[in-house]
Scaffold this motif. Structure first.
Motif, PDB file in Angstrom:
ATOM      1  N   PRO A  81       6.766  -1.168  -8.863  1.00 14.09           N
ATOM      2  CA  PRO A  81       6.540   0.469  -8.830  1.00 14.09           C
ATOM      3  C   PRO A  81       4.932   0.914  -9.244  1.00 14.09           C
ATOM      4  O   PRO A  81       4.609   0.276 -10.120  1.00 14.09           O
ATOM      5  CB  PRO A  81       7.566   0.762  -9.822  1.00 14.09           C
ATOM      6  CG  PRO A  81       8.782  -0.027  -9.715  1.00 14.09           C
ATOM      7  CD  PRO A  81       7.825  -1.488  -9.913  1.00 14.09           C
ATOM      8  N   GLY A  82       4.677   1.927  -8.520  1.00 15.75           N
ATOM      9  CA  GLY A  82       3.387   2.237  -8.776  1.00 15.75           C
ATOM     10  C   GLY A  82       2.200   1.634  -8.033  1.00 15.75           C
ATOM     11  O   GLY A  82       1.493   2.262  -7.744  1.00 15.75           O
ATOM     12  N   GLY A  83       2.691   0.516  -7.286  1.00 13.26           N
ATOM     13  CA  GLY A  83       1.602  -0.037  -6.310  1.00 13.26           C
ATOM     14  C   GLY A  83       1.698   0.467  -4.901  1.00 13.26           C
ATOM     15  O   GLY A  83       2.684   1.111  -4.492  1.00 13.26           O
ATOM     16  N   LEU A  84       0.647   0.581  -4.245  1.00 18.28           N
ATOM     17  CA  LEU A  84       0.538   0.963  -2.805  1.00 18.28           C
ATOM     18  C   LEU A  84       0.898  -0.137  -1.821  1.00 18.28           C
ATOM     19  O   LEU A  84       0.378  -1.370  -2.152  1.00 18.28           O
ATOM     20  CB  LEU A  84      -0.919   1.512  -2.656  1.00 18.28           C
ATOM     21  CG  LEU A  84      -0.829   2.374  -1.374  1.00 18.28           C
ATOM     22  CD1 LEU A  84      -0.156   3.542  -1.203  1.00 18.28           C
ATOM     23  CD2 LEU A  84      -2.628   2.504  -1.110  1.00 18.28           C
ATOM     24  N   VAL A  85       1.814   0.159  -1.009  1.00 18.18           N
ATOM     25  CA  VAL A  85       2.215  -1.146  -0.096  1.00 18.18           C
ATOM     26  C   VAL A  85       2.006  -0.597   1.330  1.00 18.18           C
ATOM     27  O   VAL A  85       1.968   0.546   1.511  1.00 18.18           O
ATOM     28  CB  VAL A  85       3.728  -1.502  -0.473  1.00 18.18           C
ATOM     29  CG1 VAL A  85       3.863  -2.112  -1.863  1.00 18.18           C
ATOM     30  CG2 VAL A  85       4.665  -0.188  -0.215  1.00 18.18           C
ATOM     31  N   GLU A  86       1.662  -1.501   2.105  1.00 17.30           N
ATOM     32  CA  GLU A  86       1.757  -1.215   3.534  1.00 17.30           C
ATOM     33  C   GLU A  86       2.937  -1.847   3.974  1.00 17.30           C
ATOM     34  O   GLU A  86       3.295  -2.872   3.929  1.00 17.30           O
ATOM     35  CB  GLU A  86       0.411  -2.175   4.191  1.00 17.30           C
ATOM     36  CG  GLU A  86       0.018  -1.680   5.659  1.00 17.30           C
ATOM     37  CD  GLU A  86      -1.188  -2.080   6.165  1.00 17.30           C
ATOM     38  OE1 GLU A  86      -1.128  -2.248   7.224  1.00 17.30           O
ATOM     39  OE2 GLU A  86      -2.112  -2.159   4.999  1.00 17.30           O
TER      40      GLU A  86
END
Length: 94
Positions: A81-86
């Protein structure tokens, strides 16, 4: 049907984790939502995050759409959680 790609922040609090989907899957893919489990309808999808493939669903919530990501898929993809994902997502053939 065309695979959609987008970037989003992984958030918690949707039973496990989820990302907000920036489009309406019913309108984009011209498909109706299906029963997923008791009391919930949505769109079954195939997903790829960080080269990890898994099956999931896009569900409506609070006039938005969310891609559900279970703990096992998040761990395999190395995301939290909190991470940017593609995300790459496409409807799952029934």
């Amino acid at each position: 049907m065309k695979k959609k790609r987008f970037k989003a922040e992984l958030v918690s609090g949707h039973k496990e984790c989820a990302v907000e989907v920036p489009f309406d899957p019913g309108a984009e893919w011209q498909i109706e939502p299906k029963p997923l489990w008791r009391g919930r309808r949505g769109h079954p999808v195939n997903v790829v995050i960080n080269r990890v493939s898994f099956e999931s669903a896009i569900v409506p919530r609070q006039k938005k759409f969310y891609l559900l990501i279970d703990a096992e898929a998040a761990k395999s993809a190395g995301i939290s959680p909190g991470g940017l994902v593609e995300v790459a997502v496409e409807p799952r053939a029934e």
